[in-house]
Design an enzyme around this catalytic site. Structure first.
Site, PDB file in Angstrom:
ATOM      1  N   ASP A 175      43.625  46.943 -31.790  1.00  0.00           N
ATOM      2  CA  ASP A 175      43.832  46.563 -30.393  1.00  0.00           C
ATOM      3  C   ASP A 175      45.125  45.777 -30.215  1.00  0.00           C
ATOM      4  O   ASP A 175      45.760  45.347 -31.187  1.00  0.00           O
ATOM      5  CB  ASP A 175      42.630  45.750 -29.876  1.00  0.00           C
ATOM      6  CG  ASP A 175      42.135  44.706 -30.878  1.00  0.00           C
ATOM      7  OD1 ASP A 175      42.910  44.337 -31.781  1.00  0.00           O
ATOM      8  OD2 ASP A 175      40.989  44.264 -30.761  1.00  0.00           O
TER       9      ASP A 175
ATOM     10  N   ASN B 134      30.136  37.327 -29.174  1.00  0.00           N
ATOM     11  CA  ASN B 134      29.331  38.030 -28.161  1.00  0.00           C
ATOM     12  C   ASN B 134      29.051  39.485 -28.558  1.00  0.00           C
ATOM     13  O   ASN B 134      28.599  40.277 -27.743  1.00  0.00           O
ATOM     14  CB  ASN B 134      30.029  37.971 -26.792  1.00  0.00           C
ATOM     15  CG  ASN B 134      31.358  38.733 -26.776  1.00  0.00           C
ATOM     16  OD1 ASN B 134      31.777  39.280 -27.792  1.00  0.00           O
ATOM     17  ND2 ASN B 134      32.014  38.766 -25.636  1.00  0.00           N
TER      18      ASN B 134
ATOM     19  N   HIS C 292      31.343  41.742 -29.517  1.00  0.00           N
ATOM     20  CA  HIS C 292      32.396  42.725 -29.262  1.00  0.00           C
ATOM     21  C   HIS C 292      33.047  43.191 -30.563  1.00  0.00           C
ATOM     22  O   HIS C 292      33.086  42.485 -31.558  1.00  0.00           O
ATOM     23  CB  HIS C 292      33.432  42.225 -28.240  1.00  0.00           C
ATOM     24  CG  HIS C 292      34.437  41.242 -28.756  1.00  0.00           C
ATOM     25  ND1 HIS C 292      34.451  39.918 -28.397  1.00  0.00           N
ATOM     26  CD2 HIS C 292      35.495  41.399 -29.589  1.00  0.00           C
ATOM     27  CE1 HIS C 292      35.466  39.309 -28.985  1.00  0.00           C
ATOM     28  NE2 HIS C 292      36.123  40.187 -29.727  1.00  0.00           N
TER      29      HIS C 292
HETATM   30  C1  GLP Z   1      39.436  39.446 -31.500  1.00  0.00           C
HETATM   31  C2  GLP Z   1      39.713  40.853 -31.981  1.00  0.00           C
HETATM   32  C3  GLP Z   1      38.526  41.419 -32.710  1.00  0.00           C
HETATM   33  C4  GLP Z   1      37.994  40.433 -33.739  1.00  0.00           C
HETATM   34  C5  GLP Z   1      37.579  39.182 -33.048  1.00  0.00           C
HETATM   35  C6  GLP Z   1      36.966  38.145 -33.976  1.00  0.00           C
HETATM   36  O1  GLP Z   1      38.734  39.446 -30.304  1.00  0.00           O
HETATM   37  N1  GLP Z   1      40.074  41.717 -30.909  1.00  0.00           N
HETATM   38  O2  GLP Z   1      38.920  42.632 -33.336  1.00  0.00           O
HETATM   39  O3  GLP Z   1      36.910  40.993 -34.421  1.00  0.00           O
HETATM   40  O4  GLP Z   1      38.749  38.656 -32.453  1.00  0.00           O
HETATM   41  O5  GLP Z   1      37.866  37.131 -34.216  1.00  0.00           O
HETATM   42  P1  GLP Z   1      37.644  35.928 -35.215  1.00  0.00           P
HETATM   43  O6  GLP Z   1      37.722  36.502 -36.569  1.00  0.00           O
HETATM   44  O7  GLP Z   1      38.801  35.031 -34.886  1.00  0.00           O
HETATM   45  O8  GLP Z   1      36.337  35.331 -34.897  1.00  0.00           O
END
Ligand code: GLP
Length: 240
Positions: A63, A132, A134
């Site tokens: 992304d 959440n 995602h």
């Molecule tokens: C962002 C990315 C995701 C990732 C998420 C978790 O939102 N778009 O791909 O999985 O962060 O991030 P963290 O590892 O900082 O909790």
């Protein structure tokens, strides 16, 4: 779904780095899908230390924020350069990103899908997960079973990404481009890493047996080659 639980985040990160490294040893021309986020930093650090050969690999990042050009220091592209691509021997032309600053974003999403297909599809897709549930930027409740698309970010996700933006959620772009669930589920193998207590509820929900857009990660239950790599804290709410 295979589940591997490690004592702490550092061990879980090392395990994922070893899986990526092994993939590159077995298949040097692998097509990898890669995530950003805090969890991925330790994985990339260990991967750099292991030093697998990236010279024939292709990578596709999950992304990118809408409106940020690749060279913007807060883009995911810049994040990946800092943590991985500047430290391994991957030729720049084999690194693929969504361009969040493209003028025609729908065409950019189509171009990206096409590039994945032309490369032969994703051999190994590494994922993180939001608190959440995602995945990439497929937010709860959105039309998740989609190809690469433009996505509106929830406040929770903008807060979670504020670290890249001087801790200020309001500076996090409200939209992003993201591989969709359809793109994600087309990968041949998927590894998801989650560490820390903040991820425990999402892990329990994704393992509940229900496949629901309310928990985008639950769609991974539809795939037959998923490995969950967790630390004890992230695994603490789930029956595994
Ligand atoms: C962002 C990315 C995701 C990732 C998420 C978790 O939102 N778009 O791909 O999985 O962060 O991030 P963290 O590892 O900082 O909790």
């Amino acid at each position: 779904m295979k589940v591997r639980v490690f004592g702490d985040g550092a061990e879980a990160s090392r395990a994922v780095a070893r899986l990526i490294s092994r993939q590159l040893e077995l298949q040097p021309a692998s097509v990898l899908g890669l995530p950003t986020g805090r969890t991925s930093v330790a994985v990339y650090q260990e991967l750099v230390r292991l030093g697998p050969d990236f010279s024939r690999a292709h990578t596709f990042n999950l992304d990118e924020f809408v409106g940020l050009p690749a060279r913007h220091r807060r883009s995911f592209h810049a994040f990946m350069d800092r943590h991985l691509f500047c430290r391994v021997n991957i030729p720049a032309r084999q690194v693929h990103f969504l361009n969040g600053a493209a003028t025609d974003l729908a065409a950019e999403c189509a171009r990206f899908e096409h590039a994945i297909t032309r490369a032969g599809g994703l051999d190994l897709l590494v994922l993180g997960v939001g608190a959440n549930g995602h995945i990439g930027f497929n937010e709860p409740g959105s039309a998740v079973f989609a190809p690469t698309h433009r996505a509106r970010l929830t406040l929770a996700t903008r807060r979670a990404n504020a670290g890249l933006f001087a801790g200020r959620p309001s500076l996090v772009p409200p939209e992003a481009l993201s591989m969709g669930m359809r793109t994600i589920l087309a990968a041949r193998a998927i590894v998801l890493i989650a560490t820390g207590r903040s991820k425990a509820r999402a892990i329990r929900a994704m393992r509940s047996g229900r496949v629901t857009p309310t928990v985008p990660a639950s769609f991974l239950q539809l795939h037959d080659d998923v490995t969950l790599v967790l630390d004890r804290a992230a695994a603490s709410h789930a029956s595994l």
